[in-house]
Design a protein around this motif. Structure first.
Motif, PDB file in Angstrom:
ATOM      1  N   GLU A 277      12.569   2.728 -11.006  1.00 47.61           N
ATOM      2  CA  GLU A 277      12.086   1.576 -10.249  1.00 47.61           C
ATOM      3  C   GLU A 277      12.197   0.335 -11.114  1.00 47.61           C
TER       4      GLU A 277
ATOM      5  N   SER B 235      11.031  -2.712 -12.835  1.00 47.65           N
ATOM      6  CA  SER B 235       9.680  -3.115 -13.213  1.00 47.65           C
ATOM      7  C   SER B 235       9.574  -4.628 -13.307  1.00 47.65           C
ATOM      8  N   LEU B 236       8.411  -5.143 -12.992  1.00 49.78           N
ATOM      9  CA  LEU B 236       8.156  -6.575 -13.108  1.00 49.78           C
ATOM     10  C   LEU B 236       7.325  -6.897 -14.346  1.00 49.78           C
ATOM     11  N   VAL B 237       6.972  -5.864 -15.121  1.00 48.40           N
ATOM     12  CA  VAL B 237       6.152  -6.055 -16.314  1.00 48.40           C
ATOM     13  C   VAL B 237       6.887  -5.459 -17.511  1.00 48.40           C
ATOM     14  N   CYS B 238       6.950  -6.209 -18.587  1.00 45.62           N
ATOM     15  CA  CYS B 238       7.585  -5.731 -19.814  1.00 45.62           C
ATOM     16  C   CYS B 238       6.738  -4.608 -20.413  1.00 45.62           C
ATOM     17  N   ARG B 239       7.382  -3.486 -20.761  1.00 51.02           N
ATOM     18  CA  ARG B 239       6.642  -2.352 -21.303  1.00 51.02           C
ATOM     19  C   ARG B 239       6.138  -2.618 -22.713  1.00 51.02           C
TER      20      ARG B 239
ATOM     21  N   LYS C 170       3.951  -6.652 -22.280  1.00 53.70           N
ATOM     22  CA  LYS C 170       3.133  -6.749 -21.050  1.00 53.70           C
ATOM     23  C   LYS C 170       3.250  -8.086 -20.322  1.00 53.70           C
TER      24      LYS C 170
ATOM     25  N   GLU D 101       4.575 -10.511 -17.422  1.00 50.55           N
ATOM     26  CA  GLU D 101       4.950 -10.285 -16.030  1.00 50.55           C
ATOM     27  C   GLU D 101       6.039 -11.257 -15.611  1.00 50.55           C
TER      28      GLU D 101
ATOM     29  N   PRO E  20      12.990  -8.383 -11.148  1.00 51.34           N
ATOM     30  CA  PRO E  20      13.342  -7.271 -12.043  1.00 51.34           C
ATOM     31  C   PRO E  20      14.525  -7.607 -12.958  1.00 51.34           C
TER      32      PRO E  20
ATOM     33  N   THR F 195      13.260  -9.474 -15.874  1.00 54.20           N
ATOM     34  CA  THR F 195      12.585  -8.577 -16.811  1.00 54.20           C
ATOM     35  C   THR F 195      13.605  -7.914 -17.733  1.00 54.20           C
TER      36      THR F 195
END
Length: 44
Positions: A10, A12-16, A19, A21, A25, A28
């Motif tokens: 999927e 993601s809209l948030v950096c792992r 963090k 936002e 995508p 990101t």
């Protein structure tokens, strides 16, 4: 038991890592490459 099934990737809209936002995508992914692909500089 889906042992050999790929996990759904999927967007993601948030950096792992940090963090942050993002609204897109693709944005990101560009952030991940630019901000986290290089080794971090050593802090003194």
């Amino acid at each position: 038991m889906n042992l050999f099934k790929k996990k759904s990737a999927e967007p993601s809209l948030v950096c792992r890592i940090c963090k942050m936002e993002f609204s897109d995508p693709e944005r990101t992914m560009r952030h991940m490459v630019k901000a986290h692909s290089k080794p971090q500089k050593a802090k003194k």
